[in-house]
Design a protein around this motif. Structure first.
Motif, short mmCIF file in Angstrom:
data_model
loop_
_atom_site.label_atom_id
_atom_site.label_comp_id
_atom_site.label_asym_id
_atom_site.label_seq_id
_atom_site.Cartn_x
_atom_site.Cartn_y
_atom_site.Cartn_z
N SER A 34 0.83 -1.21 0.00
CA SER A 34 0.00 0.00 0.00
C SER A 34 0.86 1.26 0.00
N TRP A 35 1.99 1.23 0.73
CA TRP A 35 2.87 2.41 0.71
C TRP A 35 3.53 2.58 -0.65
N SER A 36 3.85 1.48 -1.31
CA SER A 36 4.38 1.58 -2.68
C SER A 36 3.36 2.27 -3.58
N MET A 37 2.08 1.90 -3.42
CA MET A 37 1.03 2.51 -4.22
C MET A 37 0.86 3.98 -3.88
N TRP A 38 0.89 4.32 -2.59
CA TRP A 38 0.76 5.73 -2.19
C TRP A 38 1.87 6.56 -2.83
N ILE A 39 3.11 6.10 -2.68
CA ILE A 39 4.26 6.86 -3.18
C ILE A 39 4.18 7.00 -4.70
N ASP A 40 3.89 5.91 -5.37
CA ASP A 40 3.76 5.93 -6.82
C ASP A 40 2.59 6.83 -7.24
N GLY A 41 1.51 6.77 -6.48
CA GLY A 41 0.34 7.60 -6.79
C GLY A 41 0.65 9.08 -6.67
N TRP A 42 1.39 9.47 -5.64
CA TRP A 42 1.77 10.88 -5.51
C TRP A 42 2.60 11.33 -6.70
N ALA A 43 3.56 10.50 -7.11
CA ALA A 43 4.42 10.85 -8.24
C ALA A 43 3.60 10.96 -9.53
N GLU A 44 2.73 9.98 -9.77
CA GLU A 44 1.93 9.98 -11.00
C GLU A 44 0.92 11.11 -11.01
N SER A 45 0.53 11.60 -9.83
CA SER A 45 -0.42 12.71 -9.74
C SER A 45 0.12 13.98 -10.40
N LEU A 46 1.43 14.09 -10.51
CA LEU A 46 2.03 15.25 -11.17
C LEU A 46 1.72 15.26 -12.67
N ARG A 47 1.41 14.09 -13.23
CA ARG A 47 1.23 13.97 -14.68
C ARG A 47 -0.17 13.55 -15.11
N THR A 48 -0.90 12.90 -14.22
CA THR A 48 -2.19 12.31 -14.61
C THR A 48 -3.31 12.89 -13.74
N PRO A 49 -4.14 13.77 -14.33
CA PRO A 49 -5.19 14.43 -13.54
C PRO A 49 -6.14 13.46 -12.83
N GLU A 50 -6.50 12.34 -13.47
CA GLU A 50 -7.42 11.39 -12.81
C GLU A 50 -6.80 10.79 -11.56
N VAL A 51 -5.51 10.47 -11.62
CA VAL A 51 -4.83 9.92 -10.45
C VAL A 51 -4.70 11.01 -9.38
N GLU A 52 -4.43 12.25 -9.81
CA GLU A 52 -4.31 13.36 -8.85
C GLU A 52 -5.61 13.56 -8.08
N ARG A 53 -6.75 13.50 -8.78
CA ARG A 53 -8.03 13.70 -8.10
C ARG A 53 -8.27 12.62 -7.05
N VAL A 54 -7.97 11.38 -7.42
CA VAL A 54 -8.15 10.27 -6.47
C VAL A 54 -7.18 10.42 -5.31
N SER A 55 -5.93 10.72 -5.61
CA SER A 55 -4.90 10.87 -4.58
C SER A 55 -5.29 11.96 -3.58
N ARG A 56 -5.73 13.10 -4.11
CA ARG A 56 -6.10 14.22 -3.23
C ARG A 56 -7.27 13.84 -2.32
N ARG A 57 -8.29 13.20 -2.90
CA ARG A 57 -9.47 12.82 -2.11
C ARG A 57 -9.09 11.85 -0.99
N LEU A 58 -8.28 10.87 -1.31
CA LEU A 58 -7.92 9.86 -0.32
C LEU A 58 -6.95 10.41 0.72
N ASP A 59 -6.02 11.25 0.26
CA ASP A 59 -5.07 11.87 1.17
C ASP A 59 -5.79 12.75 2.20
N LEU A 60 -6.74 13.53 1.70
CA LEU A 60 -7.48 14.42 2.60
C LEU A 60 -8.29 13.66 3.63
N ARG A 61 -8.76 12.46 3.28
CA ARG A 61 -9.50 11.64 4.24
C ARG A 61 -8.67 11.37 5.49
N TRP A 62 -7.39 11.02 5.30
CA TRP A 62 -6.52 10.77 6.45
C TRP A 62 -6.47 11.99 7.35
N ARG A 63 -6.23 13.14 6.75
CA ARG A 63 -6.09 14.36 7.55
C ARG A 63 -7.38 14.73 8.26
#
Length: 200
Positions: free
Chosen positions: A100-129
């Motif tokens: 799961s941490w491999s996916m998180w880290i990869d997801g953050w990196a891919e979010s710089l290039r892929t808007p769909e991944v960025e939207r998902v990453s942001r939503r899930l990241d904000l849930r933790w906070r």
């Protein structure tokens, strides 16, 4: 194909996509790789995911939702805020070579290039906070924690957790799991007016 069969196939494809992504990385995963690993046609992959970007975003969300399900169990429990906080800190610690941490880290990196991944990453990241902030706010209300701004404290605690977790997950032997746990307890205690020993 029945609706149930399609749902089962979708779940299987998402699990397979996660396995492929962990091996190849989000940027290097092709729909053909997922189709081959799943033993299905590429057309079936596109039936479920109209684009490669959608496949990556949904696979990322699928992997991370497993973490969020564990988070929900803690947050929705009837335990007192200090107990919930201890569990959240333990839950955040990467267990060895964490998928799961491999996916998180990869997801953050891919979010710089892929808007769909960025939207998902942001939503899930904000849930933790948000969930951490809610636990902190409950602790402030019942007098367990001293904190003027639970949301800001949650962001600062999470920022340190993220940074240390990346080091722990990516760079072997740079920091130990013990150091990670000690430093997270220290920063969390300072934010919330606690003794670090209370978070053991």
């Amino acid at each position: 194909m029945t609706r149930r069969a399609a749902d089962v196939r979708l779940d299987s494809l998402l699990r397979t996509a996660c396995d492929v992504i962990v091996q190849r990385g989000l940027a290097n995963t092709r729909t053909a790789d997922v189709a081959q690993a799943a033993g299905v046609s590429q057309a079936l992959v596109f039936y479920h995911f109209a684009t490669k970007e959608r496949l990556l975003a949904q696979a990322f969300a699928y992997a991370v939702e497993q973490d969020l399900a564990r988070l929900d169990v803690v947050v929705r429990s009837s335990a007192p805020p200090l107990t919930k906080l201890r569990k959240l800190v333990r839950l955040y610690t990467p267990p060895g070579r964490s998928i799961s941490w491999s996916m998180w880290i990869d997801g953050w990196a891919e979010s710089l290039r892929t808007p769909e991944v960025e939207r998902v990453s942001r939503r899930l990241d904000l849930r933790w906070r948000q969930d951490l902030a809610a636990v902190i706010a409950d602790g402030v209300t019942d007098g367990t924690f001293v904190c003027a701004d639970p949301m800001a404290a949650a962001w600062r605690i999470n920022a340190v957790m993220d940074g240390l977790a990346v080091q722990l997950a990516v760079h072997e032997r740079v920091i130990s799991r013990r150091q990670f746990a000690d430093w997270i307890r220290l920063i969390t205690a300072r934010e919330l007016g606690l003794d670090p020993a209370q978070l053991d």
